[in-house]
Write a protein that holds these residues in place. Structure first.
Motif, PDB file in Angstrom:
ATOM      1  N   GLY A 146       0.804  -1.208   0.000  1.00  0.00           N
ATOM      2  CA  GLY A 146       0.000   0.000   0.000  1.00  0.00           C
ATOM      3  C   GLY A 146       0.834   1.254   0.000  1.00  0.00           C
ATOM      4  N   ASP A 147       0.248   2.317   0.546  1.00  0.00           N
ATOM      5  CA  ASP A 147       0.866   3.637   0.537  1.00  0.00           C
ATOM      6  C   ASP A 147       2.148   3.733   1.345  1.00  0.00           C
ATOM      7  OD1 ASP A 147      -1.037   4.713  -1.084  1.00  0.00           O
ATOM      8  OD2 ASP A 147      -2.207   5.602   0.536  1.00  0.00           O
ATOM      9  N   GLY A 148       2.354   2.867   2.290  1.00  0.00           N
ATOM     10  CA  GLY A 148       3.484   2.981   3.202  1.00  0.00           C
ATOM     11  C   GLY A 148       4.818   2.543   2.622  1.00  0.00           C
ATOM     12  N   GLY A 149       4.872   2.101   1.370  1.00  0.00           N
ATOM     13  CA  GLY A 149       6.117   1.631   0.786  1.00  0.00           C
ATOM     14  C   GLY A 149       6.585   0.311   1.378  1.00  0.00           C
ATOM     15  N   MET A 150       5.630  -0.512   1.812  1.00  0.00           N
ATOM     16  CA  MET A 150       5.974  -1.755   2.479  1.00  0.00           C
ATOM     17  C   MET A 150       5.126  -2.894   1.919  1.00  0.00           C
ATOM     18  SD  MET A 150       5.827  -2.698   6.576  1.00  0.00           S
ATOM     19  CE  MET A 150       5.207  -1.097   6.875  1.00  0.00           C
ATOM     20  N   VAL A 151       5.735  -4.056   1.794  1.00  0.00           N
ATOM     21  CA  VAL A 151       5.019  -5.277   1.443  1.00  0.00           C
ATOM     22  C   VAL A 151       5.016  -6.162   2.683  1.00  0.00           C
ATOM     23  CG1 VAL A 151       5.019  -7.352   0.009  1.00  0.00           C
ATOM     24  CG2 VAL A 151       5.692  -5.159  -0.978  1.00  0.00           C
ATOM     25  N   LYS A 152       3.840  -6.625   3.059  1.00  0.00           N
ATOM     26  CA  LYS A 152       3.715  -7.511   4.217  1.00  0.00           C
ATOM     27  C   LYS A 152       3.270  -8.881   3.747  1.00  0.00           C
ATOM     28  CE  LYS A 152       2.802  -4.336   7.962  1.00  0.00           C
ATOM     29  NZ  LYS A 152       2.045  -4.175   9.200  1.00  0.00           N
ATOM     30  N   LEU A 153       3.839  -9.900   4.375  1.00  0.00           N
ATOM     31  CA  LEU A 153       3.425 -11.278   4.128  1.00  0.00           C
ATOM     32  C   LEU A 153       2.691 -11.790   5.364  1.00  0.00           C
ATOM     33  CD1 LEU A 153       6.606 -12.762   2.430  1.00  0.00           C
ATOM     34  CD2 LEU A 153       4.539 -11.860   1.351  1.00  0.00           C
ATOM     35  N   TRP A 154       1.485 -12.291   5.153  1.00  0.00           N
ATOM     36  CA  TRP A 154       0.629 -12.796   6.217  1.00  0.00           C
ATOM     37  C   TRP A 154       0.481 -14.292   6.031  1.00  0.00           C
ATOM     38  CZ3 TRP A 154      -1.066  -9.019   9.589  1.00  0.00           C
ATOM     39  CH2 TRP A 154      -0.994  -7.706   9.138  1.00  0.00           C
ATOM     40  N   LYS A 155       0.569 -15.041   7.119  1.00  0.00           N
ATOM     41  CA  LYS A 155       0.444 -16.498   7.044  1.00  0.00           C
ATOM     42  C   LYS A 155      -0.693 -16.941   7.955  1.00  0.00           C
ATOM     43  CE  LYS A 155       3.187 -20.671   7.076  1.00  0.00           C
ATOM     44  NZ  LYS A 155       2.424 -21.274   6.024  1.00  0.00           N
ATOM     45  N   SER A 156      -1.446 -17.905   7.471  1.00  0.00           N
ATOM     46  CA  SER A 156      -2.569 -18.419   8.254  1.00  0.00           C
ATOM     47  C   SER A 156      -2.082 -19.457   9.259  1.00  0.00           C
ATOM     48  CB  SER A 156      -3.623 -19.049   7.345  1.00  0.00           C
ATOM     49  OG  SER A 156      -3.125 -20.215   6.751  1.00  0.00           O
ATOM     50  N   GLY A 157      -2.859 -19.600  10.302  1.00  0.00           N
ATOM     51  CA  GLY A 157      -2.582 -20.642  11.283  1.00  0.00           C
ATOM     52  C   GLY A 157      -2.974 -21.999  10.738  1.00  0.00           C
ATOM     53  N   PHE A 158      -2.866 -23.016  11.562  1.00  0.00           N
ATOM     54  CA  PHE A 158      -3.127 -24.394  11.151  1.00  0.00           C
ATOM     55  C   PHE A 158      -4.538 -24.579  10.599  1.00  0.00           C
ATOM     56  CE2 PHE A 158      -4.475 -28.757  12.183  1.00  0.00           C
ATOM     57  CZ  PHE A 158      -3.614 -29.431  11.351  1.00  0.00           C
ATOM     58  N   LYS A 159      -5.519 -23.953  11.225  1.00  0.00           N
ATOM     59  CA  LYS A 159      -6.912 -24.092  10.790  1.00  0.00           C
ATOM     60  C   LYS A 159      -7.305 -23.054   9.740  1.00  0.00           C
ATOM     61  CE  LYS A 159      -8.505 -26.209  15.032  1.00  0.00           C
ATOM     62  NZ  LYS A 159      -9.462 -26.151  16.129  1.00  0.00           N
ATOM     63  N   GLY A 160      -6.395 -22.156   9.401  1.00  0.00           N
ATOM     64  CA  GLY A 160      -6.678 -21.168   8.367  1.00  0.00           C
ATOM     65  C   GLY A 160      -7.441 -19.956   8.837  1.00  0.00           C
ATOM     66  N   ASP A 161      -7.558 -19.771  10.153  1.00  0.00           N
ATOM     67  CA  ASP A 161      -8.362 -18.656  10.636  1.00  0.00           C
ATOM     68  C   ASP A 161      -7.592 -17.673  11.515  1.00  0.00           C
ATOM     69  OD1 ASP A 161      -8.016 -20.351  12.733  1.00  0.00           O
ATOM     70  OD2 ASP A 161     -10.115 -20.438  13.324  1.00  0.00           O
ATOM     71  N   ASP A 162      -6.347 -17.915  11.775  1.00  0.00           N
ATOM     72  CA  ASP A 162      -5.556 -17.033  12.625  1.00  0.00           C
ATOM     73  C   ASP A 162      -4.381 -16.493  11.810  1.00  0.00           C
ATOM     74  OD1 ASP A 162      -4.668 -15.703  14.897  1.00  0.00           O
ATOM     75  OD2 ASP A 162      -3.437 -17.394  15.533  1.00  0.00           O
ATOM     76  N   TRP A 163      -4.522 -15.286  11.266  1.00  0.00           N
ATOM     77  CA  TRP A 163      -3.514 -14.705  10.373  1.00  0.00           C
ATOM     78  C   TRP A 163      -2.544 -13.836  11.151  1.00  0.00           C
ATOM     79  CZ3 TRP A 163      -3.139 -15.872   5.270  1.00  0.00           C
ATOM     80  CH2 TRP A 163      -4.184 -16.621   4.732  1.00  0.00           C
ATOM     81  N   THR A 164      -1.246 -14.015  10.888  1.00  0.00           N
ATOM     82  CA  THR A 164      -0.221 -13.201  11.520  1.00  0.00           C
ATOM     83  C   THR A 164       0.765 -12.720  10.454  1.00  0.00           C
ATOM     84  OG1 THR A 164       1.106 -15.155  12.013  1.00  0.00           O
ATOM     85  CG2 THR A 164      -0.330 -14.362  13.759  1.00  0.00           C
ATOM     86  N   CYS A 165       1.337 -11.541  10.707  1.00  0.00           N
ATOM     87  CA  CYS A 165       2.346 -11.001   9.800  1.00  0.00           C
ATOM     88  C   CYS A 165       3.664 -11.720  10.077  1.00  0.00           C
ATOM     89  CB  CYS A 165       2.508  -9.501  10.004  1.00  0.00           C
ATOM     90  SG  CYS A 165       3.702  -8.753   8.881  1.00  0.00           S
ATOM     91  N   VAL A 166       4.208 -12.372   9.057  1.00  0.00           N
ATOM     92  CA  VAL A 166       5.451 -13.124   9.230  1.00  0.00           C
ATOM     93  C   VAL A 166       6.658 -12.393   8.649  1.00  0.00           C
ATOM     94  CG1 VAL A 166       4.336 -15.369   9.400  1.00  0.00           C
ATOM     95  CG2 VAL A 166       5.013 -14.499   7.161  1.00  0.00           C
ATOM     96  N   SER A 167       6.414 -11.381   7.809  1.00  0.00           N
ATOM     97  CA  SER A 167       7.517 -10.651   7.204  1.00  0.00           C
ATOM     98  C   SER A 167       7.017  -9.317   6.671  1.00  0.00           C
ATOM     99  CB  SER A 167       8.128 -11.467   6.065  1.00  0.00           C
ATOM    100  OG  SER A 167       9.187 -10.769   5.465  1.00  0.00           O
ATOM    101  N   ASP A 168       7.869  -8.310   6.769  1.00  0.00           N
ATOM    102  CA  ASP A 168       7.556  -7.047   6.102  1.00  0.00           C
ATOM    103  C   ASP A 168       8.823  -6.505   5.450  1.00  0.00           C
ATOM    104  OD1 ASP A 168       8.814  -6.308   8.438  1.00  0.00           O
ATOM    105  OD2 ASP A 168       7.194  -5.061   9.161  1.00  0.00           O
TER     106      ASP A 168
END
Length: 87
Positions: A55-77
């Protein structure tokens, strides 16, 4: 389904087939991810387990889902340098 909006929040919605047998979809779960700036683009990996957002912030974030696919966390920016278009 992922939705990036101008309010700085990235939303991930999980759908399932409805039980009525007609092939309709129902909302199973939703999660709001903190995008910190307006999100202009988001894309999934081929298996749907990693979501990339930018987006506008000049950053790419990678989000990964948890085991069940419902708990998303940022794993890299990845921070980029925002250049002036006149350069």
């Amino acid at each position: 389904i992922s939705v990036g909006e101008r309010d700085g929040v990235l939303r991930v919605h999980r759908l399932k087939k409805s039980a009525d047998g007609r092939g309709a979809l129902e909302l199973e779960s939703s999660q709001e991810l903190d995008g910190e700036s307006d999100t202009w683009r988001c894309a999934w990996n081929v298996t749907g387990t990693v979501l990339a957002s930018s987006g506008d912030g000049g950053m790419v974030k990678l989000w990964k889902s948890g085991f069940k696919g419902d708990d998303w966390t940022c794993v890299s920016d990845v921070h980029g340098r925002v250049r002036n278009q006149a350069e």
